[in-house]
Each structure stands twice: as structure tokens, then as C-alpha cells.
Enzyme design. Sequence first.
Site, PDB file in Angstrom:
ATOM      1  N   GLU A   1       0.821  -1.203   0.000  1.00  0.00           N
ATOM      2  CA  GLU A   1       0.000   0.000   0.000  1.00  0.00           C
ATOM      3  C   GLU A   1       0.857   1.256   0.000  1.00  0.00           C
ATOM      4  O   GLU A   1       1.993   1.245   0.477  1.00  0.00           O
ATOM      5  CB  GLU A   1      -0.897   0.022   1.248  1.00  0.00           C
ATOM      6  CG  GLU A   1      -1.957  -1.057   1.205  1.00  0.00           C
ATOM      7  CD  GLU A   1      -2.843  -1.077   2.446  1.00  0.00           C
ATOM      8  OE1 GLU A   1      -3.998  -1.488   2.306  1.00  0.00           O
ATOM      9  OE2 GLU A   1      -2.388  -0.688   3.540  1.00  0.00           O
TER      10      GLU A   1
ATOM     11  N   CYS B  77       3.350   8.561   0.885  1.00  0.00           N
ATOM     12  CA  CYS B  77       4.022   7.696   1.839  1.00  0.00           C
ATOM     13  C   CYS B  77       4.198   6.344   1.141  1.00  0.00           C
ATOM     14  O   CYS B  77       3.216   5.669   0.840  1.00  0.00           O
ATOM     15  CB  CYS B  77       3.141   7.578   3.084  1.00  0.00           C
ATOM     16  SG  CYS B  77       3.751   6.398   4.293  1.00  0.00           S
TER      17      CYS B  77
ATOM     18  N   CYS C 233       7.259  -6.799   7.221  1.00  0.00           N
ATOM     19  CA  CYS C 233       8.341  -6.135   7.962  1.00  0.00           C
ATOM     20  C   CYS C 233       8.769  -7.049   9.092  1.00  0.00           C
ATOM     21  O   CYS C 233       7.942  -7.685   9.728  1.00  0.00           O
ATOM     22  CB  CYS C 233       7.837  -4.807   8.533  1.00  0.00           C
ATOM     23  SG  CYS C 233       9.084  -3.903   9.490  1.00  0.00           S
TER      24      CYS C 233
ATOM     25  N   CYS D 236       7.580  -4.218  15.818  1.00  0.00           N
ATOM     26  CA  CYS D 236       7.135  -3.220  16.803  1.00  0.00           C
ATOM     27  C   CYS D 236       5.721  -3.591  17.252  1.00  0.00           C
ATOM     28  O   CYS D 236       4.860  -3.857  16.433  1.00  0.00           O
ATOM     29  CB  CYS D 236       7.151  -1.814  16.205  1.00  0.00           C
ATOM     30  SG  CYS D 236       8.787  -1.301  15.659  1.00  0.00           S
TER      31      CYS D 236
ATOM     32  N   CYS E 246       2.450  -1.742  15.899  1.00  0.00           N
ATOM     33  CA  CYS E 246       2.332  -1.452  14.466  1.00  0.00           C
ATOM     34  C   CYS E 246       1.668  -2.614  13.739  1.00  0.00           C
ATOM     35  O   CYS E 246       2.050  -3.767  13.920  1.00  0.00           O
ATOM     36  CB  CYS E 246       3.714  -1.175  13.877  1.00  0.00           C
ATOM     37  SG  CYS E 246       3.675  -0.820  12.123  1.00  0.00           S
TER      38      CYS E 246
ATOM     39  N   GLY F 216       7.279  -1.633   5.973  1.00  0.00           N
ATOM     40  CA  GLY F 216       8.678  -2.033   5.833  1.00  0.00           C
ATOM     41  C   GLY F 216       9.642  -1.145   6.586  1.00  0.00           C
ATOM     42  O   GLY F 216       9.309  -0.039   6.997  1.00  0.00           O
ATOM     43  N   GLU F 217      10.845  -1.670   6.788  1.00  0.00           N
ATOM     44  CA  GLU F 217      11.924  -0.898   7.412  1.00  0.00           C
ATOM     45  C   GLU F 217      12.919  -0.558   6.296  1.00  0.00           C
ATOM     46  O   GLU F 217      13.658  -1.429   5.822  1.00  0.00           O
ATOM     47  CB  GLU F 217      12.573  -1.741   8.528  1.00  0.00           C
ATOM     48  CG  GLU F 217      13.899  -1.224   9.056  1.00  0.00           C
ATOM     49  CD  GLU F 217      13.923   0.277   9.364  1.00  0.00           C
ATOM     50  OE1 GLU F 217      13.071   0.755  10.115  1.00  0.00           O
ATOM     51  OE2 GLU F 217      14.803   0.967   8.836  1.00  0.00           O
TER      52      GLU F 217
ATOM     53  N   SER G 204      12.245   7.186   7.305  1.00  0.00           N
ATOM     54  CA  SER G 204      12.014   6.900   8.716  1.00  0.00           C
ATOM     55  C   SER G 204      12.520   5.502   9.046  1.00  0.00           C
ATOM     56  O   SER G 204      12.248   4.546   8.324  1.00  0.00           O
ATOM     57  CB  SER G 204      10.511   6.994   9.004  1.00  0.00           C
ATOM     58  OG  SER G 204      10.236   6.654  10.342  1.00  0.00           O
TER      59      SER G 204
ATOM     60  N   LEU H 130      11.692   6.592  17.825  1.00  0.00           N
ATOM     61  CA  LEU H 130      12.304   6.375  19.136  1.00  0.00           C
ATOM     62  C   LEU H 130      11.280   5.773  20.098  1.00  0.00           C
ATOM     63  O   LEU H 130      11.493   4.697  20.645  1.00  0.00           O
ATOM     64  CB  LEU H 130      12.849   7.705  19.676  1.00  0.00           C
ATOM     65  CG  LEU H 130      13.885   7.568  20.777  1.00  0.00           C
ATOM     66  CD1 LEU H 130      15.202   7.044  20.218  1.00  0.00           C
ATOM     67  CD2 LEU H 130      14.115   8.907  21.469  1.00  0.00           C
TER      68      LEU H 130
ATOM     69  N   ASN I  78      -2.555   5.597  16.363  1.00  0.00           N
ATOM     70  CA  ASN I  78      -3.708   5.212  15.540  1.00  0.00           C
ATOM     71  C   ASN I  78      -4.131   3.798  15.908  1.00  0.00           C
ATOM     72  O   ASN I  78      -3.295   2.910  15.978  1.00  0.00           O
ATOM     73  CB  ASN I  78      -3.337   5.274  14.058  1.00  0.00           C
ATOM     74  CG  ASN I  78      -2.972   6.681  13.640  1.00  0.00           C
ATOM     75  OD1 ASN I  78      -3.748   7.604  13.804  1.00  0.00           O
ATOM     76  ND2 ASN I  78      -1.746   6.858  13.144  1.00  0.00           N
TER      77      ASN I  78
ATOM     78  N   CYS J 152      -0.442   6.195  10.016  1.00  0.00           N
ATOM     79  CA  CYS J 152       0.808   5.547  10.422  1.00  0.00           C
ATOM     80  C   CYS J 152       0.509   4.264  11.185  1.00  0.00           C
ATOM     81  O   CYS J 152      -0.285   4.264  12.119  1.00  0.00           O
ATOM     82  CB  CYS J 152       1.613   6.434  11.364  1.00  0.00           C
ATOM     83  SG  CYS J 152       1.863   8.090  10.790  1.00  0.00           S
TER      84      CYS J 152
HETATM   85  N1  SAH Z   1       9.963   1.099   9.713  1.00  0.00           N
HETATM   86  C1  SAH Z   1      10.082   2.513   9.691  1.00  0.00           C
HETATM   87  C2  SAH Z   1       9.026   3.252   8.895  1.00  0.00           C
HETATM   88  C3  SAH Z   1       7.574   2.822   9.008  1.00  0.00           C
HETATM   89  S1  SAH Z   1       6.497   3.360  10.255  1.00  0.00           S
HETATM   90  C4  SAH Z   1      10.158   3.053  11.093  1.00  0.00           C
HETATM   91  O1  SAH Z   1      10.084   2.283  12.032  1.00  0.00           O
HETATM   92  O2  SAH Z   1      10.346   4.253  11.253  1.00  0.00           O
HETATM   93  C5  SAH Z   1       6.288   5.072  10.266  1.00  0.00           C
HETATM   94  C6  SAH Z   1       6.016   5.590  11.676  1.00  0.00           C
HETATM   95  O3  SAH Z   1       4.707   5.218  12.174  1.00  0.00           O
HETATM   96  C7  SAH Z   1       7.005   5.027  12.667  1.00  0.00           C
HETATM   97  O4  SAH Z   1       7.461   6.031  13.505  1.00  0.00           O
HETATM   98  C8  SAH Z   1       6.152   4.026  13.416  1.00  0.00           C
HETATM   99  O5  SAH Z   1       6.690   3.698  14.641  1.00  0.00           O
HETATM  100  C9  SAH Z   1       4.832   4.752  13.502  1.00  0.00           C
HETATM  101  N2  SAH Z   1       3.699   3.893  13.866  1.00  0.00           N
HETATM  102  C10 SAH Z   1       3.612   2.541  13.778  1.00  0.00           C
HETATM  103  N3  SAH Z   1       2.413   2.120  14.226  1.00  0.00           N
HETATM  104  C11 SAH Z   1       1.730   3.214  14.589  1.00  0.00           C
HETATM  105  C12 SAH Z   1       0.408   3.425  15.088  1.00  0.00           C
HETATM  106  N4  SAH Z   1      -0.419   2.422  15.286  1.00  0.00           N
HETATM  107  N5  SAH Z   1       0.032   4.692  15.341  1.00  0.00           N
HETATM  108  C13 SAH Z   1       0.859   5.731  15.099  1.00  0.00           C
HETATM  109  N6  SAH Z   1       2.101   5.592  14.609  1.00  0.00           N
HETATM  110  C14 SAH Z   1       2.533   4.355  14.355  1.00  0.00           C
END
Ligand code: SAH
Length: 337
Positions: free
Chosen positions: A88, A101, A108, A112, A115, A155-156, A187, A211, A286, A329
Site C-alpha cells: 500500500e 508515503c 516487515c 514493533c 504497528c 517495511g523498514e 524513517s 524512538l 492510531n 501511520c
Molecule cells: N519502519 C520505519 C518506517 C515505518 S512506520 C520506522 O520504524 O520508522 C512510520 C512511523 O509510524 C514510525 O514512527 C512508526 O513507529 C509509527 N507507527 C507505527 N504504528 C503506529 C500506530 N499504530 N500509530 C501511530 N504511529 C505508528
Amino acid sequence: MNIYGITRENLEKYFVSINEKKFKALQIFEWLYQKRENDIEKFSNIKKEIRDKIKNDFSFNLPTIIKKEIDTDVEKFLFLLEDGEKIEAVLMRHNYGLSVCVSSEVGCNMGCKFCESGRLKKVRNLKSYEMVGQILAIEKEIKERINSVVIMGIGEPLDNYDNVIDFIKIINDPKGISIGARHITLSTCGLIPKMDLLSELNIQINLAISLHAPNDELRSQIMPINKVYHLNELIKAIKNYIAKTNRRVTIEYVLLKGINDKIEHAYELANLLKGMNVYVNLIPYNETNHLEFQKSDKKSIDLFYQTLQKEKINVTVRKEFGSNISAACGQLRSKEV
Ligand code: SAH
């Protein structure tokens, strides 16, 4: 090979390898990216014989949009890739222009806890052409040009380093899509060796670090990568990045109710970042299918924000949009598995 994944430098090498002049690469780039022409038969300044050779050596396919969902100022696109995988991308309409985006991987591996995208383990890296293709296919669909790109989809990106760097080179090339480096944001959850490599490249893109916690204990609970690269090493790597590139780094911090949103976390974070050339982007969580996490209430978000400000840390709260269509996000691919 797909033509949209080739940097101009590599296309020059290709022409040299077939005993043609280097500048043909520039001509091809002008057709592909300045004129956004996908049909090689229309490349009128390229001889038929060379067109046939190129057609034989490269594919010109873009990923197919198979679904589109629209919300206020946001559109989410579901793409079908050539091997049947799906990813997506999200288009955002800001008052300063259009941004996309993009996803960098199918699935991934970072895991986390909050996520949605990480529910599907990494299936494979996206190739550079599949990232360039997300932008071009969206432009074709909406008949407008994109001004900025954030590599924050599924993805990372630093776990797919080479393809992502070629992607950045192609979209940043003044003869390519020509998106200024300062309009490109990558990111990462903090893969330190790759951040070090990136700092050597001397490209002026924006780097954002996920972070999300001000100490090791908390960060390891919600981000398994912290067990590999501890917080103090990550902070050191960010400092090194800033010193090498002279660029301000964004610190992303998703606020999870009752977990990392307390006032003492704000003080701890301020302390950690004191004196660094960074700004903190607070992200209201979110909702996802990870029901153990909830969004912080407005009062806690405000207090967190004010505490950082009081401690002289630059801080903003990320604009919320897209959650109605699971385009925000951390929500990508939560419904389309
Ligand atoms: N893998 C990369 C980029 C993808 S995520 C990274 O970790 O930065 C983009 C951002 O959305 C990251 O900061 C991630 O931690 C955040 N994110 C992930 N799940 C989320 C959620 N449910 N609500 C808000 N932000 C979220």
C-alpha cells in the site's frame, strides 16, 4: 530488469556497454521522468534499432492499482506487484502540496508491538522500480504531480538499504523525478550500521528516527530492535549522523496511553535529547488490531507537548488523518491480508 529501477549513472553504464553514447541515458530519463512518457515507441529522438534493444533488455511496467480508498485529504492505494504480492501507499494533500508515503518492503521484520504492518513478516524487499512505480502510478491515476515523499509505509527502509538508496537517487535526480532531497524523508527504527552508511552518502534528505521511548526498558518492551541496538548506542549514532550531515534529525514518538505518555517520560526524553539538533514529532497513536494499546487522551498529549517545550525541546504534534480508511501511520495492510 525494469527501467524504473535504474539510476542515470547505471543507465549510462548500460549504454556504454552496448557501444552507445552515454548521453542516451539522459534522453531516456527525460522521456521517462520529465515527460512522464511510458511508451517507448514515442521516444522520438531514439533510433528504432536502439528502442528495440532497450525494449528487449528492460520492462516498463508500473505496479497496478487494484483498490483506492478516499478520505478527507488522503487516498490509500493498494498495489498488485508482478509476483502477486500486495503493498500500500498513501497520498496526502497538504496545503504545501502533495506527498506520498511509500512502502519499502512486503511485510516487515521489526516486530514493533503497536504497528499493524509488522503482523506480516517480511516476505521480500521491494525493488527500487517498485518504489519509483508507486509514485508514478499514483501520479498517473490522479493526473497531478507529487512534491514530497516519505518512506514511512510498510517495511523498514534501512533493512532494504541498496534498493532504497537507488530509489532515492532516481527520485532526487534533477533529470529524474526531481524531488528535492529536503522533500524526501526516510524513517527508521534505528538500524545503526545502516544509519552510519547513510551518513557517509552526503545526501541532504530528512532522517526520522522512531524512538518511542526514553529508556531501554520501555523501548525493548515495545520495539524488539532495541535489544539489538540499545538506546545509548542509537543516540550516539544520531549524534554522529547530525555531525556528519549537519542536518536536523526528527525524533518520532508515538504516544501510547499509560505506557510511554507520562510526564516523567517527557522529562526523561527531554534529558536524553538535550543539546541535540533534533525536533520531536509526537504521533497520536492510531488504533490497530493490537487492542492492548490505546491512544493517549488529549490532556496527556498536551501535557507531554508542553513539558518538552518547557524543557526547550523543539516539538510538534503530527497531523492526524487517514484513520477512517486505515491509511494512518502503523495501520497499513491491517485489512487486506
Ligand atoms: N519502519 C520505519 C518506517 C515505518 S512506520 C520506522 O520504524 O520508522 C512510520 C512511523 O509510524 C514510525 O514512527 C512508526 O513507529 C509509527 N507507527 C507505527 N504504528 C503506529 C500506530 N499504530 N500509530 C501511530 N504511529 C505508528
